[in-house]
Design a protein around this motif. Structure first.
Motif, PDB file in Angstrom:
ATOM      1  N   PRO A  29      22.327  10.319   9.760  1.00  0.00           N
ATOM      2  CA  PRO A  29      21.895   9.798  11.046  1.00  0.00           C
ATOM      3  C   PRO A  29      23.058   9.623  12.010  1.00  0.00           C
ATOM      4  O   PRO A  29      24.188   9.376  11.611  1.00  0.00           O
ATOM      5  N   ALA A  30      22.745   9.756  13.298  1.00  0.00           N
ATOM      6  CA  ALA A  30      23.779   9.602  14.321  1.00  0.00           C
ATOM      7  C   ALA A  30      24.381   8.210  14.254  1.00  0.00           C
ATOM      8  O   ALA A  30      23.689   7.229  14.086  1.00  0.00           O
ATOM      9  N   GLN A  31      25.701   8.148  14.395  1.00  0.00           N
ATOM     10  CA  GLN A  31      26.403   6.871  14.260  1.00  0.00           C
ATOM     11  C   GLN A  31      25.876   5.816  15.217  1.00  0.00           C
ATOM     12  O   GLN A  31      25.639   4.681  14.845  1.00  0.00           O
ATOM     13  N   ALA A  32      25.666   6.188  16.464  1.00  0.00           N
ATOM     14  CA  ALA A  32      25.302   5.196  17.474  1.00  0.00           C
ATOM     15  C   ALA A  32      23.869   4.713  17.348  1.00  0.00           C
ATOM     16  O   ALA A  32      23.579   3.546  17.554  1.00  0.00           O
ATOM     17  N   ASP A  33      22.953   5.630  16.993  1.00  0.00           N
ATOM     18  CA  ASP A  33      21.544   5.290  17.056  1.00  0.00           C
ATOM     19  C   ASP A  33      20.907   4.977  15.705  1.00  0.00           C
ATOM     20  O   ASP A  33      20.068   4.102  15.599  1.00  0.00           O
ATOM     21  N   ASP A  34      21.284   5.748  14.669  1.00  0.00           N
ATOM     22  CA  ASP A  34      20.518   5.679  13.435  1.00  0.00           C
ATOM     23  C   ASP A  34      21.256   5.100  12.242  1.00  0.00           C
ATOM     24  O   ASP A  34      20.650   4.640  11.299  1.00  0.00           O
ATOM     25  N   THR A  35      22.576   5.182  12.221  1.00  0.00           N
ATOM     26  CA  THR A  35      23.321   4.661  11.090  1.00  0.00           C
ATOM     27  C   THR A  35      23.724   3.221  11.372  1.00  0.00           C
ATOM     28  O   THR A  35      24.357   2.934  12.352  1.00  0.00           O
ATOM     29  N   LEU A  46      20.456   5.238   6.122  1.00  0.00           N
ATOM     30  CA  LEU A  46      20.103   6.600   6.497  1.00  0.00           C
ATOM     31  C   LEU A  46      18.656   6.601   6.993  1.00  0.00           C
ATOM     32  O   LEU A  46      17.715   6.756   6.218  1.00  0.00           O
ATOM     33  N   SER A  47      18.489   6.420   8.287  1.00  0.00           N
ATOM     34  CA  SER A  47      17.155   6.293   8.859  1.00  0.00           C
ATOM     35  C   SER A  47      16.327   7.558   8.698  1.00  0.00           C
ATOM     36  O   SER A  47      15.098   7.497   8.602  1.00  0.00           O
ATOM     37  N   ASN A  48      16.988   8.727   8.675  1.00  0.00           N
ATOM     38  CA  ASN A  48      16.256   9.982   8.564  1.00  0.00           C
ATOM     39  C   ASN A  48      15.529  10.153   7.239  1.00  0.00           C
ATOM     40  O   ASN A  48      14.686  11.031   7.105  1.00  0.00           O
ATOM     41  N   ALA A 175      16.708   4.789   3.866  1.00  0.00           N
ATOM     42  CA  ALA A 175      17.470   4.662   2.632  1.00  0.00           C
ATOM     43  C   ALA A 175      18.752   3.891   2.918  1.00  0.00           C
ATOM     44  O   ALA A 175      19.296   3.957   4.020  1.00  0.00           O
ATOM     45  N   VAL A 176      19.220   3.166   1.912  1.00  0.00           N
ATOM     46  CA  VAL A 176      20.438   2.374   2.061  1.00  0.00           C
ATOM     47  C   VAL A 176      21.435   2.785   0.976  1.00  0.00           C
ATOM     48  O   VAL A 176      21.107   2.791  -0.208  1.00  0.00           O
ATOM     49  N   VAL A 177      22.632   3.142   1.410  1.00  0.00           N
ATOM     50  CA  VAL A 177      23.705   3.514   0.484  1.00  0.00           C
ATOM     51  C   VAL A 177      24.673   2.340   0.407  1.00  0.00           C
ATOM     52  O   VAL A 177      25.140   1.856   1.443  1.00  0.00           O
ATOM     53  N   PRO A 178      24.996   1.872  -0.791  1.00  0.00           N
ATOM     54  CA  PRO A 178      25.885   0.712  -0.920  1.00  0.00           C
ATOM     55  C   PRO A 178      27.286   0.974  -0.382  1.00  0.00           C
ATOM     56  O   PRO A 178      27.761   2.114  -0.351  1.00  0.00           O
ATOM     57  N   GLY A 179      27.932  -0.103   0.038  1.00  0.00           N
ATOM     58  CA  GLY A 179      29.240   0.009   0.658  1.00  0.00           C
ATOM     59  C   GLY A 179      30.281   0.704  -0.180  1.00  0.00           C
ATOM     60  O   GLY A 179      31.168   1.381   0.358  1.00  0.00           O
ATOM     61  N   GLY A 187      24.273  12.206   3.366  1.00  0.00           N
ATOM     62  CA  GLY A 187      22.818  12.190   3.483  1.00  0.00           C
ATOM     63  C   GLY A 187      22.175  12.410   2.129  1.00  0.00           C
ATOM     64  O   GLY A 187      22.859  12.596   1.123  1.00  0.00           O
ATOM     65  N   VAL A 188      20.844  12.408   2.111  1.00  0.00           N
ATOM     66  CA  VAL A 188      20.108  12.590   0.863  1.00  0.00           C
ATOM     67  C   VAL A 188      18.823  13.340   1.152  1.00  0.00           C
ATOM     68  O   VAL A 188      18.207  13.159   2.199  1.00  0.00           O
TER      69      VAL A 188
END
Length: 222
Positions: A29-35, A46-48, A175-179, A187-188
């Motif tokens: 996802p785009a840094q500004a809008d989706d991530t 990862l909003s997508n 989806a959420v990816v841990p730090g 992406g996934v």
């Protein structure tokens, strides 16, 4: 002097690199809008991964916890920006680097994920209960039951009625990816089913030898 077949193979590799960059950009996802990054844990969202057709009114119930799901996690590699620049330059007639293609091994060494990055992502997937089936410097394939996938990616998988009227599963949220591995994951794919899943093992380019290019990365919403 390299023969024509060799030149086609190396050119196909560079074109494949472009496809990988473009697809990974779409998957991430785009840094500004989706991530989004959780300030407490530096996780990446990862909003997508949640497709637009998976809406509450089309919800047909949770996916069985034991259902097997196969995913592909795309890796950011050592330097995403440099890889994108390389892919542009070698195919830009106005660039001094035009046509200066790299061998597969050079691409791997310069841009592929490091062993430490790969190991960290594999460990995260295994800790969630998934089994790793295939590994490259660009992606990692993992599969397991729906319960493990949900643990790994912090979302629930549900069945939805798709636009064509059929039923398919999809992530009910981003989806959420841990730090710990957020910086290594671009992406996934595999968290949702499209109505038609075309699996093309290579990037098709004019004049390219079949099988000469790396896999193209599907979008995370697939």
């Amino acid at each position: 002097m390299p023969n024509a077949a060799h030149r086609r193979r190396v050119q196909a590799l560079a074109t494949g690199a472009i496809a990988m960059v473009a697809a990974a950009t779409q998957a991430m996802p785009a840094q500004a809008d989706d991530t989004q990054h959780n300030s407490n844990h530096n996780s990446k969202t990862l909003s997508n991964a949640h497709p637009s057709w998976a809406t509450p009114d089309k919800d047909r119930g949770a996916v069985p916890a034991s259902q097997t799901i196969t995913t592909r996690v795309f890796l950011t590699g050592q330097d995403d920006a440099a890889l994108a620049a390389f892919a542009r330059d070698v195919n830009d007639p106005n660039s001094p680097n035009y046509g200066q293609f790299l061998t597969p091994e050079q691409v791997k060494q310069q841009f592929g994920a490091t062993p430490a990055q790969i190991a960290a992502v594999q460990q995260w997937l295994k800790d969630a209960g998934l089994s790793v089936s295939q590994v490259s410097t660009n992606w990692i394939d993992a599969k397991g039951d729906a319960a493990a996938v949900q643990r790994a990616f912090g979302t629930q998988l549900k069945n939805y009625q798709r636009p064509d009227g059929t039923i398919g599963y999809a992530a009910s949220s981003a989806a959420v990816v841990p730090g710990a591995v957020a910086g290594y994951v671009a992406g996934v794919s595999g968290l949702s089913q499209t109505a038609t899943r075309a699996h093309n093992n290579s990037v098709k380019t004019p004049g390219a030898t079949p099988g000469a290019t790396p896999n193209a990365a599907p979008q995370s919403g697939e």
